[in-house]
Design a protein around this motif. Sequence first.
Motif, PDB file in Angstrom:
ATOM      1  N   CYS A   1       0.851  -1.194   0.000  1.00  0.00           N
ATOM      2  CA  CYS A   1       0.000   0.000   0.000  1.00  0.00           C
ATOM      3  C   CYS A   1       0.885   1.243   0.000  1.00  0.00           C
ATOM      4  CB  CYS A   1      -0.884  -0.029   1.253  1.00  0.00           C
ATOM      5  SG  CYS A   1      -1.922   1.416   1.458  1.00  0.00           S
TER       6      CYS A   1
ATOM      7  N   HIS B   1      -0.053   4.333   0.738  1.00  0.00           N
ATOM      8  CA  HIS B   1      -0.526   5.403   1.609  1.00  0.00           C
ATOM      9  C   HIS B   1       0.570   5.795   2.612  1.00  0.00           C
ATOM     10  CE1 HIS B   1      -3.095   7.771   4.183  1.00  0.00           C
ATOM     11  NE2 HIS B   1      -2.650   7.071   5.214  1.00  0.00           N
TER      12      HIS B   1
ATOM     13  N   CYS C   1       2.041   2.674   4.843  1.00  0.00           N
ATOM     14  CA  CYS C   1       1.115   1.694   5.431  1.00  0.00           C
ATOM     15  C   CYS C   1       1.774   0.316   5.549  1.00  0.00           C
ATOM     16  CB  CYS C   1      -0.152   1.614   4.589  1.00  0.00           C
ATOM     17  SG  CYS C   1      -1.259   0.280   5.018  1.00  0.00           S
TER      18      CYS C   1
ATOM     19  N   CYS D   1       0.804  -2.542   4.366  1.00  0.00           N
ATOM     20  CA  CYS D   1      -0.079  -3.681   4.125  1.00  0.00           C
ATOM     21  C   CYS D   1      -0.019  -4.062   2.644  1.00  0.00           C
ATOM     22  CB  CYS D   1      -1.525  -3.320   4.474  1.00  0.00           C
ATOM     23  SG  CYS D   1      -1.807  -3.108   6.223  1.00  0.00           S
TER      24      CYS D   1
ATOM     25  N   CYS E   1      -4.116  -0.685   0.043  1.00  0.00           N
ATOM     26  CA  CYS E   1      -4.726  -1.830   0.721  1.00  0.00           C
ATOM     27  C   CYS E   1      -6.243  -1.613   0.752  1.00  0.00           C
ATOM     28  CB  CYS E   1      -4.172  -1.965   2.152  1.00  0.00           C
ATOM     29  SG  CYS E   1      -4.643  -0.621   3.260  1.00  0.00           S
TER      30      CYS E   1
ATOM     31  N   HIS F   1      -7.231   1.584   2.970  1.00  0.00           N
ATOM     32  CA  HIS F   1      -6.899   2.885   2.381  1.00  0.00           C
ATOM     33  C   HIS F   1      -7.545   3.070   1.015  1.00  0.00           C
ATOM     34  CE1 HIS F   1      -3.541   2.798   5.449  1.00  0.00           C
ATOM     35  NE2 HIS F   1      -4.279   3.844   5.750  1.00  0.00           N
TER      36      HIS F   1
END
Length: 135
Positions: free
Chosen positions: A89, A91, A99, A101, A110, A113
Amino acid sequence: MNPFREAVLRNLQQPATRREEPEEDLHAKPREISDQELTEIDKLPTKAAACELALDINANIELLEFKTDVAARAEKLEYLRRANLSQRCRHVMSNGDTCGCPALRDQQYCRFHGQAYESEIDLPVIEDVDSLQIA
Ligand SMILES: [Zn+2]
């Protein structure tokens, strides 16, 4: 208690120095047990023979269980390796960390987000106390 079980337990409880195999040799291959041996258990002549067979069967069972466990762990390792290779991810959180993930397939974010960015109202992603306050 049944006499066979008693004999096996007695053998297992003997001090290691008195047993034929003083300690478990992890490199020792368990004796292969034929189908005939398994069908002729009722013909075993002595408790000792029965006990030996029981120990050999046990060694085979332990090896099979261990192999099964190792195979499951290898499969899990492969899944983890593949998961670690997946895109992450993108973000960036309010503290500057990304992030981390796994991103959804063919997407940049993800699930969490991705949904946050799809929102109709333009709010910062609520992921901690600061971003909640801003929102
Ligand atoms: Zn994310």
